[in-house]
Design a protein around this motif. Structure first.
Motif, PDB file in Angstrom:
ATOM      1  N   ALA A 105      50.411 -18.611 -18.809  1.00 18.14           N
ATOM      2  CA  ALA A 105      50.235 -17.571 -17.782  1.00 18.14           C
ATOM      3  C   ALA A 105      48.780 -17.467 -17.361  1.00 18.14           C
ATOM      4  CB  ALA A 105      50.736 -16.231 -18.305  1.00 18.14           C
ATOM      5  N   ARG A 106      47.862 -17.623 -18.315  1.00 16.29           N
ATOM      6  CA  ARG A 106      46.437 -17.577 -17.963  1.00 16.29           C
ATOM      7  C   ARG A 106      46.054 -18.747 -17.066  1.00 16.29           C
ATOM      8  NH1 ARG A 106      45.862 -16.033 -23.556  1.00 16.29           N
ATOM      9  NH2 ARG A 106      45.124 -18.105 -24.011  1.00 16.29           N
ATOM     10  N   ARG A 107      46.643 -19.921 -17.312  1.00 17.38           N
ATOM     11  CA  ARG A 107      46.367 -21.085 -16.465  1.00 17.38           C
ATOM     12  C   ARG A 107      47.005 -20.925 -15.087  1.00 17.38           C
ATOM     13  NH1 ARG A 107      47.132 -23.789 -21.289  1.00 17.38           N
ATOM     14  NH2 ARG A 107      49.292 -24.254 -20.830  1.00 17.38           N
ATOM     15  N   ASP A 108      48.248 -20.440 -15.054  1.00 16.42           N
ATOM     16  CA  ASP A 108      48.971 -20.312 -13.790  1.00 16.42           C
ATOM     17  C   ASP A 108      48.389 -19.225 -12.886  1.00 16.42           C
ATOM     18  OD1 ASP A 108      50.657 -22.309 -14.662  1.00 16.42           O
ATOM     19  OD2 ASP A 108      52.315 -20.954 -15.161  1.00 16.42           O
ATOM     20  N   GLU A 109      47.937 -18.143 -13.477  1.00 21.63           N
ATOM     21  CA  GLU A 109      47.402 -17.020 -12.698  1.00 21.63           C
ATOM     22  C   GLU A 109      46.091 -16.549 -13.311  1.00 21.63           C
ATOM     23  OE1 GLU A 109      50.190 -13.847 -11.829  1.00 21.63           O
ATOM     24  OE2 GLU A 109      51.835 -15.233 -12.278  1.00 21.63           O
ATOM     25  N   LEU A 152      42.487 -14.849 -13.866  1.00 18.45           N
ATOM     26  CA  LEU A 152      41.893 -13.604 -13.385  1.00 18.45           C
ATOM     27  C   LEU A 152      40.825 -13.927 -12.352  1.00 18.45           C
ATOM     28  CD1 LEU A 152      41.551 -11.726 -16.789  1.00 18.45           C
ATOM     29  CD2 LEU A 152      43.265 -11.352 -14.999  1.00 18.45           C
ATOM     30  N   ARG A 153      40.542 -12.958 -11.508  1.00 16.76           N
ATOM     31  CA  ARG A 153      39.551 -13.152 -10.454  1.00 16.76           C
ATOM     32  C   ARG A 153      38.132 -13.103 -11.022  1.00 16.76           C
ATOM     33  NH1 ARG A 153      40.376  -8.328  -6.835  1.00 16.76           N
ATOM     34  NH2 ARG A 153      40.323  -7.416  -8.907  1.00 16.76           N
ATOM     35  N   VAL A 154      37.201 -13.705 -10.337  1.00 20.65           N
ATOM     36  CA  VAL A 154      35.788 -13.655 -10.697  1.00 20.65           C
ATOM     37  C   VAL A 154      35.337 -12.197 -10.777  1.00 20.65           C
ATOM     38  CG1 VAL A 154      33.459 -14.194  -9.889  1.00 20.65           C
ATOM     39  CG2 VAL A 154      35.254 -15.935  -9.760  1.00 20.65           C
ATOM     40  N   GLU A 155      35.835 -11.362  -9.852  1.00 23.50           N
ATOM     41  CA  GLU A 155      35.477  -9.947  -9.830  1.00 23.50           C
ATOM     42  C   GLU A 155      35.958  -9.209 -11.087  1.00 23.50           C
ATOM     43  OE1 GLU A 155      35.762 -11.576  -5.755  1.00 23.50           O
ATOM     44  OE2 GLU A 155      37.235 -11.459  -7.371  1.00 23.50           O
ATOM     45  N   ASP A 156      37.090  -9.633 -11.638  1.00 27.61           N
ATOM     46  CA  ASP A 156      37.603  -9.016 -12.865  1.00 27.61           C
ATOM     47  C   ASP A 156      36.623  -9.238 -14.010  1.00 27.61           C
ATOM     48  OD1 ASP A 156      39.966  -8.236 -11.558  1.00 27.61           O
ATOM     49  OD2 ASP A 156      40.948 -10.140 -12.048  1.00 27.61           O
ATOM     50  N   HIS A 157      36.140 -10.457 -14.106  1.00 31.88           N
ATOM     51  CA  HIS A 157      35.189 -10.790 -15.166  1.00 31.88           C
ATOM     52  C   HIS A 157      33.829 -10.133 -14.914  1.00 31.88           C
ATOM     53  CE1 HIS A 157      37.856 -13.626 -17.120  1.00 31.88           C
ATOM     54  NE2 HIS A 157      38.124 -14.170 -15.943  1.00 31.88           N
ATOM     55  N   ALA A 158      33.390 -10.129 -13.666  1.00 30.16           N
ATOM     56  CA  ALA A 158      32.050  -9.651 -13.313  1.00 30.16           C
ATOM     57  C   ALA A 158      31.852  -8.162 -13.598  1.00 30.16           C
ATOM     58  CB  ALA A 158      31.756  -9.947 -11.847  1.00 30.16           C
ATOM     59  N   GLN A 159      32.914  -7.379 -13.616  1.00 33.29           N
ATOM     60  CA  GLN A 159      32.729  -5.945 -13.852  1.00 33.29           C
ATOM     61  C   GLN A 159      32.480  -5.602 -15.322  1.00 33.29           C
ATOM     62  OE1 GLN A 159      36.232  -3.558 -12.795  1.00 33.29           O
ATOM     63  NE2 GLN A 159      37.392  -5.450 -12.730  1.00 33.29           N
ATOM     64  N   HIS A 160      32.532  -6.582 -16.193  1.00 35.56           N
ATOM     65  CA  HIS A 160      32.211  -6.396 -17.605  1.00 35.56           C
ATOM     66  C   HIS A 160      30.763  -6.811 -17.859  1.00 35.56           C
ATOM     67  CE1 HIS A 160      36.587  -6.479 -17.671  1.00 35.56           C
ATOM     68  NE2 HIS A 160      36.531  -5.893 -18.857  1.00 35.56           N
ATOM     69  N   PRO A 161      29.968  -5.986 -18.510  1.00 27.40           N
ATOM     70  CA  PRO A 161      28.569  -6.347 -18.772  1.00 27.40           C
ATOM     71  C   PRO A 161      28.401  -7.678 -19.512  1.00 27.40           C
ATOM     72  CG  PRO A 161      28.829  -4.007 -19.069  1.00 27.40           C
ATOM     73  CD  PRO A 161      30.215  -4.573 -18.843  1.00 27.40           C
ATOM     74  N   VAL A 162      29.385  -8.098 -20.303  1.00 22.85           N
ATOM     75  CA  VAL A 162      29.264  -9.387 -20.973  1.00 22.85           C
ATOM     76  C   VAL A 162      29.691 -10.544 -20.075  1.00 22.85           C
ATOM     77  CG1 VAL A 162      29.549  -8.415 -23.290  1.00 22.85           C
ATOM     78  CG2 VAL A 162      31.554  -9.287 -22.070  1.00 22.85           C
ATOM     79  N   GLY A 163      30.203 -10.244 -18.864  1.00 21.50           N
ATOM     80  CA  GLY A 163      30.522 -11.277 -17.895  1.00 21.50           C
ATOM     81  C   GLY A 163      31.928 -11.833 -17.942  1.00 21.50           C
ATOM     82  N   ARG A 164      32.791 -11.228 -18.752  1.00 17.32           N
ATOM     83  CA  ARG A 164      34.169 -11.724 -18.798  1.00 17.32           C
ATOM     84  C   ARG A 164      35.104 -10.647 -19.334  1.00 17.32           C
ATOM     85  NH1 ARG A 164      35.803 -12.702 -24.000  1.00 17.32           N
ATOM     86  NH2 ARG A 164      34.176 -13.078 -25.544  1.00 17.32           N
TER      87      ARG A 164
END
Length: 149
Positions: A90-94, A96-108
């Motif tokens: 599921a992680r490969r098929d869909e 997460l967006r770059v924006e999803d990761h970017a909103q975390h201070p650790v970057g993901r």
């Protein structure tokens, strides 16, 4: 049984009963309990009252048990934030967006391994002086101010 009752039964009564029935074994072996709570104990989205209340109650149960069961048994909690717990396909098929990761201070966004590492540490001898505590595993997300532009 209502959604409220079911949620509290699973998320709060279940851990309490597990602790109650495991205490003799935990005391005999100077064991440790790690409850899995959630950052939802501190912040909410609409219509999550039962979940938030159950996780907040589990935090209170954690520190109460730490006092009642110590010094033989240590009791702590891990509160995950956004953890991508989907299976690898599921992680490969869909992804997460770059924006999803970017909103975390650790970057993901978090991974299940991040939560597992915190739990493993709390169960190890390396955390022998830690009890009644909550470790938030959310990549700093809950510490970041979020304002609309």
């Amino acid at each position: 049984q209502s959604r409220w009752e079911r949620t509290l039964a699973v998320n709060l009564t279940g851990p309490m009963l597990l602790a109650k029935h495991c205490v003799p074994y935990l005391r005999a072996h100077r064991g440790a309990i790690v409850n899995l709570t959630s950052t939802r104990a501190h912040q909410s989205e609409a219509d999550t009252e039962a979940y938030a209340a159950s996780k907040g109650g589990l935090l209170a149960l954690t520190h109460s048990l730490a006092i009642s069961l110590g010094p033989e048994v240590r009791v702590n909690a891990v509160s995950p934030g956004w953890i991508d717990s989907r299976d690898s396909q599921a992680r490969r098929d869909e992804p997460l967006r770059v924006e999803d990761h970017a909103q975390h201070p650790v970057g993901r966004v978090g991974k299940v391994e991040d939560v597992a590492a915190a739990v493993a540490w709390l169960l190890s001898g390396s955390s022998a002086f830690v009890t009644g505590q909550e470790i938030v595993v959310d990549g700093g997300f809950s510490r970041k101010m979020n304002y609309l532009d």
